[in-house]
Design an enzyme around this catalytic site. Structure first.
Site, PDB file in Angstrom:
ATOM      1  CB  CYS A 114      -0.913   0.010   1.224  1.00  0.00           C
ATOM      2  SG  CYS A 114      -2.076   1.389   1.207  1.00  0.00           S
ATOM      3  CB  CYS A 121      -3.404  -1.448   8.051  1.00  0.00           C
ATOM      4  SG  CYS A 121      -3.474  -2.309   6.485  1.00  0.00           S
ATOM      5  CD  GLU A 166      -6.722   5.198  -0.716  1.00  0.00           C
ATOM      6  OE1 GLU A 166      -6.970   5.026   0.472  1.00  0.00           O
ATOM      7  OE2 GLU A 166      -7.606   5.449  -1.566  1.00  0.00           O
ATOM      8  CB  SER A 220     -10.806   3.977   6.136  1.00  0.00           C
ATOM      9  OG  SER A 220     -11.220   2.846   5.436  1.00  0.00           O
ATOM     10  CG  ASN A 296      -9.643 -10.158  12.256  1.00  0.00           C
ATOM     11  OD1 ASN A 296      -9.481 -10.866  13.240  1.00  0.00           O
ATOM     12  ND2 ASN A 296     -10.057 -10.623  11.086  1.00  0.00           N
ATOM     13  CB  CYS A 339      -6.664  -5.333   5.705  1.00  0.00           C
ATOM     14  SG  CYS A 339      -5.782  -4.383   4.520  1.00  0.00           S
TER      15      CYS A 339
HETATM   16  S1  SF4 Z   1      -5.789   0.482   5.898  1.00  0.00           S
HETATM   17 FE1  SF4 Z   1      -5.920   0.559   3.650  1.00  0.00          FE
HETATM   18  S2  SF4 Z   1      -4.963   2.551   3.145  1.00  0.00           S
HETATM   19 FE2  SF4 Z   1      -4.309   2.075   5.248  1.00  0.00          FE
HETATM   20  S3  SF4 Z   1      -2.338   1.012   4.982  1.00  0.00           S
HETATM   21 FE3  SF4 Z   1      -3.971  -0.564   5.075  1.00  0.00          FE
HETATM   22  S4  SF4 Z   1      -4.459  -0.991   2.932  1.00  0.00           S
HETATM   23 FE4  SF4 Z   1      -3.365   0.978   3.005  1.00  0.00          FE
END
Ligand code: SF4
Length: 347
Positions: A114, A121, A166, A220, A296, A339
């Site tokens: 990302c 994340c 993103e 988000s 999570n 994620c």
């Molecule tokens: S939450 Fe989405 S925008 Fe933020 S680092 Fe993770 S994948 Fe990237």
């Protein structure tokens, strides 16, 4: 030296028509091949049975079809399916099928790694390698549609761009993929069933509004207080809430579409009344919906889901202010569905 084979799915239909004409064939052949590539998701030129053998061989000699490969598929006890997807250059992304009683949603990736650096994340810990091509995004959707039919007896109904990456940092390719997904010559899905979820890139939100896109927008947000948001989403220092809010006002003025906010409440980070009040102040300018998402956790334990008392406080105050709230349970916990988790373990 032999010329490198070109990726045939980078060609538009018109370019394929022109190519066949330049070969002394009929332009219509381009339509046939295009249909095989997109509507029928052909994996090889051999599959294109209404094209002559000689033409198929010519295509084979000049082009490649870079299909994704589902390397590893994990099925959760709650019906969630997670795919580790291998790309033609060996890199991996992930996509997830999330079933509910009424719908099946595909959560797809738009980048390998990302561009942004959200601290909660797992994807942010991967190195950003590259943007996905439109066909790599499209293929994730096709793979999940097939799995939905096979394991849940129904086609895919919704798509969210909420996997790795993103989406607005890969804007052109995401829009090209959505064009194919919604086109009758692709999957023919309604754009109203597609949600692009962004961490908030103001310039690109305005661009989408100007281009009159028909899909839905989710943001988000996770905090409506700059210091807090910057501490968990450091790029907020570059794109502060004031700019994000202004872009969203622009979006709403142009599209009149309700805005969804994705929001996780973490213990000790954003679980006070001050945080809820800031959220209400931020989103009240337009019809809004807040999805409170269960977290999570990733391995280091720095971020912990807030207590149910804090979630109840959010829900009651938001509802008292006429803001729709839904609580999203975390899915696929037994298969590392947060994620970036699967890719972290397979790379
Ligand atoms: S939450 Fe989405 S925008 Fe933020 S680092 Fe993770 S994948 Fe990237």
């Amino acid at each position: 030296m032999k010329a490198e084979k070109r990726d045939i799915r980078a060609f538009t239909k018109q370019q394929l028509r022109d190519f066949f004409e330049s070969q002394g064939d009929k332009a219509f052949r381009g339509n046939q091949v295009y249909e095989w590539l997109w509507q029928k998701s052909a994996h090889s030129f051999e599959d294109m049975t209404n094209i002559s053998k000689a033409t198929r061989q010519m295509l084979e000699d000049n082009f490649v079809i870079n299909h994704i490969k589902v390397d590893q598929m994990q099925r959760s006890s709650d019906g969630t399916i997670k795919n580790a997807v291998r790309l033609h250059d060996g890199l991996t992304v992930e996509s997830v099928l999330i079933p509910t009683p009424t719908r099946t949603t595909a959560c797809v990736s738009s980048q390998v790694g990302c561009s942004l650096d959200c601290r909660f994340c797992a994807t942010a810990r991967l190195k950003r390698m590259r943007n996905l091509n439109p066909d790599e995004i499209y293929d994730q959707v096709v793979a999940i549609d097939n799995e939905s039919r096979l394991y849940h007896d129904r086609p895919l109904s919704n798509i969210v761009f909420m996997g790795m990456g993103e989406p607005l940092m890969n804007y052109n390719n995401v829009l090209k993929a959505i064009d194919k997904i919604t086109s009758p010559e692709g999957l023919g899905m309604s754009p109203k069933r597609i949600t692009v979820s962004t961490s908030g890139v103001p310039k690109m939100i305005k661009k989408m509004a100007d281009e009159n896109v028909k899909f839905k927008l989710a943001v988000s947000l996770h905090s409506a207080i700059d210091e807090v948001r910057t501490s968990i989403m450091p790029f907020n220092a570059t794109f502060p809430l004031k700019d994000l809010r202004e872009a969203l006002e622009y979006w709403y003025a142009k599209t009149k579409n309700r805005i969804t906010y994705e929001y996780v409440v973490w213990e000790g980070i954003n679980d006070t009344k001050k945080d809820v009040d800031a959220l209400i102040k931020f989103c009240k300018f337009a019809p809004s919906k807040v999805n409170l998402i269960e977290y999570n956790p990733i391995d280091d334990g720095e971020f912990q889901q807030a207590s149910s008392k804090a979630i109840d406080m959010y829900t009651s105050i938001l509802e008292a202010n006429n803001i729709t709230v839904t609580i999203r349970r975390s899915r696929g916990k037994d298969i590392d569905a947060a994620c970036g988790q699967l890719a972290n373990k397979t790379q």
